[in-house]
Structures are given as C-alpha cells and as structure tokens.
Design a protein around this motif. Structure first.
Motif, PDB file in Angstrom:
ATOM      1  N   CYS A   1      11.132 -12.089  -0.640  1.00  0.00           N
ATOM      2  CA  CYS A   1      11.566 -11.564  -1.907  1.00  0.00           C
ATOM      3  C   CYS A   1      12.833 -10.829  -1.923  1.00  0.00           C
ATOM      4  N   GLU A   2      12.964 -10.141  -0.649  1.00  0.00           N
ATOM      5  CA  GLU A   2      14.003  -9.040  -0.396  1.00  0.00           C
ATOM      6  C   GLU A   2      13.831  -8.078  -1.478  1.00  0.00           C
ATOM      7  N   ALA A   3      12.420  -7.757  -1.507  1.00  0.00           N
ATOM      8  CA  ALA A   3      11.988  -6.406  -2.653  1.00  0.00           C
ATOM      9  C   ALA A   3      11.057  -5.565  -1.824  1.00  0.00           C
ATOM     10  N   PHE A   4      11.118  -4.449  -2.287  1.00  0.00           N
ATOM     11  CA  PHE A   4      10.237  -3.425  -1.985  1.00  0.00           C
ATOM     12  C   PHE A   4       8.936  -3.764  -2.630  1.00  0.00           C
ATOM     13  N   LYS A   5       7.737  -3.336  -2.229  1.00  0.00           N
ATOM     14  CA  LYS A   5       6.514  -3.757  -2.566  1.00  0.00           C
ATOM     15  C   LYS A   5       5.655  -2.473  -2.475  1.00  0.00           C
ATOM     16  N   GLN A   6       4.802  -2.271  -3.557  1.00  0.00           N
ATOM     17  CA  GLN A   6       3.887  -1.048  -3.549  1.00  0.00           C
ATOM     18  C   GLN A   6       2.389  -1.802  -3.329  1.00  0.00           C
ATOM     19  N   GLU A   7       1.457  -1.016  -2.759  1.00  0.00           N
ATOM     20  CA  GLU A   7       0.368  -1.378  -2.342  1.00  0.00           C
ATOM     21  C   GLU A   7      -0.366  -2.406  -3.687  1.00  0.00           C
ATOM     22  N   LYS A   8      -0.264  -1.804  -4.844  1.00  0.00           N
ATOM     23  CA  LYS A   8      -0.803  -2.520  -5.923  1.00  0.00           C
ATOM     24  C   LYS A   8      -0.114  -3.955  -6.394  1.00  0.00           C
ATOM     25  N   ASP A   9       1.022  -3.973  -5.489  1.00  0.00           N
ATOM     26  CA  ASP A   9       1.856  -5.367  -5.760  1.00  0.00           C
ATOM     27  C   ASP A   9       1.037  -6.436  -4.763  1.00  0.00           C
ATOM     28  N   LEU A  10       0.338  -6.217  -3.976  1.00  0.00           N
ATOM     29  CA  LEU A  10      -0.012  -6.781  -2.873  1.00  0.00           C
ATOM     30  C   LEU A  10      -1.608  -7.429  -3.140  1.00  0.00           C
ATOM     31  N   ILE A  11      -2.031  -8.657  -2.594  1.00  0.00           N
ATOM     32  CA  ILE A  11      -3.386  -9.159  -2.779  1.00  0.00           C
ATOM     33  C   ILE A  11      -3.619  -9.530  -1.233  1.00  0.00           C
ATOM     34  N   ASP A  12      -4.916  -8.654  -0.953  1.00  0.00           N
ATOM     35  CA  ASP A  12      -5.035  -9.056   0.513  1.00  0.00           C
ATOM     36  C   ASP A  12      -4.052  -8.654   1.762  1.00  0.00           C
ATOM     37  N   GLY A  13      -3.179  -7.630   1.397  1.00  0.00           N
ATOM     38  CA  GLY A  13      -2.000  -7.331   2.020  1.00  0.00           C
ATOM     39  C   GLY A  13      -1.001  -8.293   1.920  1.00  0.00           C
ATOM     40  N   LYS A  14      -0.891  -9.167   1.183  1.00  0.00           N
ATOM     41  CA  LYS A  14       0.376 -10.145   1.177  1.00  0.00           C
ATOM     42  C   LYS A  14       0.889 -10.168  -0.023  1.00  0.00           C
ATOM     43  N   CYS A  15       2.255 -10.564  -0.101  1.00  0.00           N
ATOM     44  CA  CYS A  15       2.967 -11.066  -1.172  1.00  0.00           C
ATOM     45  C   CYS A  15       2.540 -11.956  -1.879  1.00  0.00           C
ATOM     46  N   THR A  16       2.284 -11.822  -3.466  1.00  0.00           N
ATOM     47  CA  THR A  16       1.552 -12.783  -4.149  1.00  0.00           C
ATOM     48  C   THR A  16       2.482 -13.893  -4.486  1.00  0.00           C
ATOM     49  N   VAL A  17       3.813 -13.626  -4.029  1.00  0.00           N
ATOM     50  CA  VAL A  17       4.735 -14.919  -4.385  1.00  0.00           C
ATOM     51  C   VAL A  17       4.728 -15.874  -3.054  1.00  0.00           C
ATOM     52  N   HIS A  18       5.045 -15.092  -2.027  1.00  0.00           N
ATOM     53  CA  HIS A  18       5.226 -16.035  -0.958  1.00  0.00           C
ATOM     54  C   HIS A  18       3.948 -16.051   0.175  1.00  0.00           C
ATOM     55  N   GLN A  19       2.954 -15.282  -0.035  1.00  0.00           N
ATOM     56  CA  GLN A  19       1.691 -15.475   0.609  1.00  0.00           C
ATOM     57  C   GLN A  19       2.112 -14.983   2.251  1.00  0.00           C
ATOM     58  N   LYS A  20       3.078 -14.000   2.305  1.00  0.00           N
ATOM     59  CA  LYS A  20       3.214 -13.418   3.771  1.00  0.00           C
ATOM     60  C   LYS A  20       2.807 -11.863   3.495  1.00  0.00           C
ATOM     61  N   SER A  21       2.608 -11.466   4.849  1.00  0.00           N
ATOM     62  CA  SER A  21       2.502  -9.776   4.653  1.00  0.00           C
ATOM     63  C   SER A  21       3.769  -9.202   5.112  1.00  0.00           C
ATOM     64  N   PRO A  22       4.184  -8.419   4.121  1.00  0.00           N
ATOM     65  CA  PRO A  22       5.390  -7.533   4.059  1.00  0.00           C
ATOM     66  C   PRO A  22       5.444  -6.894   5.462  1.00  0.00           C
ATOM     67  N   ASP A  23       6.856  -6.466   5.851  1.00  0.00           N
ATOM     68  CA  ASP A  23       7.032  -5.403   6.884  1.00  0.00           C
ATOM     69  C   ASP A  23       7.044  -3.976   6.321  1.00  0.00           C
ATOM     70  N   TRP A  24       6.469  -3.350   7.318  1.00  0.00           N
ATOM     71  CA  TRP A  24       6.588  -1.620   6.811  1.00  0.00           C
ATOM     72  C   TRP A  24       8.219  -1.330   7.278  1.00  0.00           C
ATOM     73  N   ILE A  25       8.766  -0.552   6.488  1.00  0.00           N
ATOM     74  CA  ILE A  25      10.125   0.040   6.973  1.00  0.00           C
ATOM     75  C   ILE A  25      10.139   1.428   6.701  1.00  0.00           C
ATOM     76  N   LYS A  26      10.981   2.057   7.588  1.00  0.00           N
ATOM     77  CA  LYS A  26      11.654   3.370   7.137  1.00  0.00           C
ATOM     78  C   LYS A  26      13.008   3.820   7.359  1.00  0.00           C
ATOM     79  N   GLU A  27      13.739   3.811   6.332  1.00  0.00           N
ATOM     80  CA  GLU A  27      15.025   3.948   6.497  1.00  0.00           C
ATOM     81  C   GLU A  27      15.546   4.981   5.599  1.00  0.00           C
ATOM     82  N   LYS A  28      16.801   5.560   5.689  1.00  0.00           N
ATOM     83  CA  LYS A  28      17.682   6.244   4.864  1.00  0.00           C
ATOM     84  C   LYS A  28      18.061   5.503   3.590  1.00  0.00           C
TER      85      LYS A  28
END
Length: 655
Positions: free
Chosen positions: A129-156
């Motif tokens: 998606c090239e999009a940041f996701k909140q917990e409420k945007d995920l179902i079973d820990g996966k993106c609802t559009v692409h059915q993939k687990s997103p990456d956890w990132i931390k950056e400035k």
C-alpha cells in the motif's frame, strides 16, 4: 461554456494495468465523453505515480535506472489506454518538472501555515500500500487489501497536523453532503473523522527516489502526499496561474474505494492548510472481482484488459464493465459472463436491430429513406422519454442505469417491428406511405440509441451512425451534441441513405473463450474468429431409432430464429422458402410445412431450427437449416416455438 475537470487515481508502474485498473479509467472516460456530448468543456486527466518504492525496487530487480524504467512503463500504460479508447486530455507523471514545482510549492505553503513539524514515527507500514497502518486497520495482523503482514518501522519523519483539521472536515461534510459519493463511502469517512484524527507523516528518510522535502533535502516527500498533489500540478499549480485559475478546483476525482481516506481526509486537509479550494466531489468506486477476490497485482488475481480487447475490440469490454457493474459497487468478471452478455445485449439485441433495420431499408427502399408527411409513430415519444431518463442517470454518474435506459429504447424498437410487421405492409402498394414512416422511425430510433451509447462504445456507435446514414461511415462521434442530436428528427422530405455491412458483433459460440493452461488456469480468449455455421435440410426419417450418446446429441446445434419472410415454392405443394433472422444475419431455410401453414401466418413467428447441418438444395433452392415441428394426430406439422419470446429472442441457443 461550462467546464468540467475530471481526474482518476494515478497508477503505480511496477507492473502493467489489470482489469480492475482499466475499469476505473473506462468509467471515468464514459463520464468525460458524456460531458463532452452535453457540450461541456472537459479536461480529463490521468497519469502515473512513479515515486513509489515498489517502482524503485522493481527497476532495481530489472537492473534498470528508475527513471528509465518509468519511461518504458509510460509507453506501456499509454498503449493500454490507447487500445481501450481512453480519451484523456492530459497524462501526468510525478517525475515531471511541473509536478516537482507544484509539490515543493504546496508543501512549503503547508509548512508556512505551521502545519508541519519534526518527530519520530514508530508503527506498522504496508509496503504494497505504501501506507502507514494503525492497529485498527489490520485484521489478524494483516493489511485488509493485500493480505500481508505490514512491517514495523521506526524513523525520523516530518508530520502534518491532520488532527488540527478534524472539525473543519466534519463541517465541510455537513455543508457539502455530496462531497463524497456513494453514501456508503461518506458514512465510512464520517465515522473515521468522528473517531478522531491523528497527525500523519509527510516524509521518508534514507531514500533518494522522490522529491526532496523543501525544509530538509535529506528527506523525500512521502509518496502519498506527492501523489495527491498531481491533481493540482496537472492544471498548472505553481507554474501556470491562468491555467490553474481556469480549471481548479477539480469537479470530480474518480478513485477506488480503498483510497478514500487519502482523498477525502488527508487531501482536503492539505488543501485547507495551503489555502486552496477543495475538489467539488470525490467518487469512490467499487472493485472488480475475479473469483470473489479483488483484482490485485500483489495477490495474483488479475485479468489483462487487452485479452478481451484483442479478442472483441474495446467496445464490448467497455460496455460490459459500465453496464454490469453498478458504479460505486463491487462487481464480478468472468469470461463466461462476458461472453453471455456480449451475445444477449450486443449480438442478439442492439446489433440484430441495426441489421434488421438496414436490411429492410434495402429490401423495400434500396437503402434510401425519405421521411413522409405522415406523423411519427410511438417510437418518437419513447425516444424522448429515453433521452430524459438517460440524462438523469448519467448526470448522477449512474452509468448502469443510463445504459439500461438506452437498451429499453432498443427493446421498444424491436417490439415495434414485431407489432407493425413492415414485411406485411410492404405487400400492399396502398400502404407505401405507412411503410416509409415505419422505416424512418426505426432508423431514427437506432440513431438516437447510438448517440446515447457513444460515450460507452465510441467506435461501434460511430459505425452504427454510419449504417443508418447520419454520419459518414468512419467519421468521429466527438462532434455529437446531445441537445442537437438527442432530439427526434424526422422532418418531412428529409433523406438518409442506409449502408449495409457485416455483423457488428458476431455471435460468440461455446468454446470461443477457453482456459489458457499456461496461465494458472485463468480463462483467456482463444485467438480465433467466432464460429460461423450453416445447415442442410433433413433427410427422410429412418425406420429405426438407434440410441445415441450424449456427446452425439450435443453435436446438434439448435437455435431460435424469427421468420421475416415466407413464400411458396413454385411447383411444390409442401415446401416453403423462409428467411429466418438468426441474431447475426438472415438465413434461408426450405421447410416442408406448406400444408399446415400459409406464408402469411409464418411471418413474425419465432421458430427453432437446426443450425449446423450442411447446405442442401430442394427444388433447386439452397436450404441452410431445418425448422423443427411436431406431428399431430392428423399428420399435420406443429411448429416448435419458444414460450417466452422476450427471454429467448432470435439467436438464443436451445439446450
């Protein structure tokens, strides 16, 4: 002259367009062509989103420079849109200098408003998606559009104060209830706003592929912020003030339902911050499904739109997507459904009507029609009502309803022909004036139907208008004007010459659309012409009735046909020569039913005939089929006829 600025979402170029992508472009193109038909000065903009990390990674996989890869993909995308007859006026790329200037200018204005600040982002990020996701945007820990687990990132990151615009956005929705359509999308966004908005990232660090953030050249503008600004950069924002003043704000953004949050929360808030007018309306269309799933490159559930366009031309595909999928809702595509609707709506219905009208005009008037002084029949008022219903639907972007309104006119014209029986009127010289009126009304009805369908099927309707003698065959439909050309026009003395031609939409037989074994069992069209069959007359009955297999039975092709002409054969007491309308043309059949039926009683009847027998001659006349009939207790023939003719018109297959 009124103006209309229409946009679609710009596309990632990491792979070629699929049918879901094409659906959005086709629907928007129908709207753009309709606006032009209404005399509205229209600017229709599309483009490519090239600053995506997915695009960057794909270029690297191919050992190509990102810009060189994007150049190649621009050509590929433009070729797809050309072959689908998409009439965009501008095609923007986010790597263009005009876009870079617009992004830099607008982001700077947001910063000057105090709405950008530096911070750290830690959370989920969906690469597809090239999009940041909140917990409420995920179902079973996966993106609802692409059915993939997103990456956890931390950056400035640098952040946009989206939360500051929560109340202003709520107020805008209250004051402009039509800002987002359909209603279901509006309700979703209102719930999102009311739940509270969080500030969002407007930059990414550690990347060189993108537009540098004005305040920090070591960071690039986040791809979604970059992409949204294309709607303004395409009309000169930051580069051409006069162009921008003429066209902004956009009248309509056509987008997929999965990106409404960006377009209906983030984008209007950015514009508010920068002091720019908001677009007048956003329409979030549904998805095209394949076997119950959204078509997606990452999910591998895609259909190539050029498969259908290569096989049948772009117009049947455009027609199917606009008619079969209610704009704003999800729809489904299968090759079988595509073939069936092609046969029913185009081959058997509209195409058959055009063939009938042109054939009768040539049979009875050598193709030259002159409007008599006699008043028009009922089709005139039906056509007027159709135009009104079509306008109402299309003005509200109810594309499906607009097309259905036109098809109701086609149905009414077919019913009119069955009622007035012009072939019977033609036999009476005293009714010549009546026949002229009937033929002119039928041709005029076809002309109006083709005019109304021209935004959907521009090439085919251009051909239809040429066939009924209102434009030169091959001329463009771009100069049509609904106020002028959507009006019933059969003034006494007016003349038009109708032109014969091959079947506009040859009927597709079973097996024309088959499985491609090399494409994961995904149906694709065979590269062959539609089946064309002829038939022979029957031989005498055998004294025995041997059993046959089901496979042998299925070799017999039975079709519904409509008798348009019947006449006795000289020196024969039992044979009649019939001309049978088949849905794709006229077929001559010799039938031994003269003792049971007079020629006059047969005209207009629907019959069942065997379609795949070899031609044979009876009494020196070639017969191309066999009409089916039972035998009563007296040995008289009783025709086999469909019970429900509207549901089984000429060309329907009998199983």
């Amino acid at each position: 002259m009124p103006k209309f600025y229409l946009t679609t979402a710009i596309d990632y170029v990491n792979s070629r367009p699929h049918l879901g992508t094409a659906y959005e472009k086709i629907a928007a193109d129908v709207i753009a062509r309709y606006k032009r038909l209404c005399g509205v000065e229209t600017r229709f903009m599309m483009g490519n989103d090239e600053h995506s990390q997915n695009v960057f990674q794909r270029a690297r996989e191919l050992n190509k420079e990102p810009l060189a890869f994007c150049d190649e993909m621009e050509s590929a995308f433009r070729e797809v849109w050309r072959r689908l007859d998409i009439s965009f006026d501008d095609f923007i790329r986010t790597t263009e200098s005009r876009h870079r200037v617009a992004v830099t200018t607008l982001v700077s204005r947001i910063a000057e408003a105090g709405d950008i600040y530096e911070g750290f982002y830690e959370g989920w990020y969906c690469v597809s998606c090239e999009a940041f996701k909140q917990e409420k945007d995920l179902i079973d820990g996966k993106c609802t559009v692409h059915q993939k687990s997103p990456d956890w990132i931390k950056e400035k990151n640098y952040f946009f104060r989206l939360s500051r615009y929560q109340e202003r956005l709520r107020s805008h929705y209250e004051q402009h209830p039509a800002f987002l359509e359909p209603q279901s999308r509006r309700n979703e966004i209102l719930r999102l706003i009311e739940a509270g908005l969080e500030d969002i990232s407007v930059s990414r660090t550690g990347q060189s592929w993108g537009i540098p953030l004005p305040s920090d050249p070591e960071s690039v503008v986040y791809v979604w912020v970059d992409a949204l600004i294309n709607y303004a950069s395409a009309v000169g924002y930051g580069v051409d003030d006069s162009l921008f003043e003429k066209w902004w704000p956009a009248d309509l953004h056509v987008i997929g339902k999965d990106i409404t949050r960006f377009h209906c929360v983030v984008w209007p808030a950015m514009l508010m911050s920068a002091g720019l007018s908001l677009p007048r309306q956003v329409f979030g269309h549904g998805w095209v499904h394949w076997q119950g799933q959204k078509m997606s490159k990452s999910l591998g559930t895609v259909v190539d739109p050029l498969e259908a366009a290569d096989r049948l031309g772009p117009d049947p595909l455009r027609f199917y997507l606009a008619k079969e999928i209610a704009f704003g809702q999800d729809g489904d595509f299968t090759w079988e459904r595509f073939r069936d609707r092609y046969n029913v709506d185009l081959a058997n219905n509209f195409g058959n009507l055009v063939s009938r009208v042109v054939s009768m005009a040539h049979r009875y008037r050598q193709g030259r029609l002159i409007v008599p002084a006699r008043e028009p029949g009922p089709l005139a008022s039906i056509a007027t009502d159709t135009v009104s219903a079509y306008r109402r639907a299309m003005d509200g972007y109810a594309l499906q309803q607009g097309i259905e309104a036109v098809l109701s006119l086609v149905d009414a014209t077919n019913e009119y022909i069955a009622t007035v029986e012009p072939w019977a009127v033609a036999k009476d010289p005293t009714r010549s004036d009546e026949l002229d009126r009937q033929l002119c009304d039928m041709a005029e009805s076809v002309r109006i139907a083709a005019t109304l369908l021209s935004p959907v099927m521009p090439s085919a309707c251009r051909e239809v208008l040429g066939r009924v003698g209102t434009v030169a065959v091959g001329d463009s439909v771009d100069e049509l004007d609904l106020d002028r050309d959507g009006v019933w026009a059969t003034l006494p003395g007016a003349e038009r010459c109708l032109v014969k031609g091959p079947a506009l939409w040859p009927r597709l037989e079973e097996g024309v659309l088959t499985m491609n074994e090399n494409a994961d069992q995904q149906p694709v069209p065979e590269k062959k012409e539609p089946v064309s069959v002829v038939a022979e007359t029957p031989s005498s009955d055998a004294s025995e009735e041997p059993l046959i297999s089901i496979d042998e039975f299925f070799k017999v092709e039975l079709r519904v046909g409509r008798v348009v002409l019947a006449e006795a054969i000289p020196k024969s007491k039992k044979l009649l020569r019939l001309e049978v309308e088949t849905g794709s043309g006229i077929r001559q059949i010799v039938s031994g039913i003269a003792k049971s039926y007079t020629p006059e009683s047969l005209v207009g009847r629907h019959v069942v005939y065997v379609a795949n027998l070899k031609p044979a001659k009876l009494m020196g006349i070639e017969s191309n089929g066999m009409v089916l009939a039972a035998t009563d207790v007296n040995g008289e023939a009783v025709l086999i006829e469909p019970e429900d003719v509207p549901r089984a018109p000429a060309g329907s297959e009998v199983k």
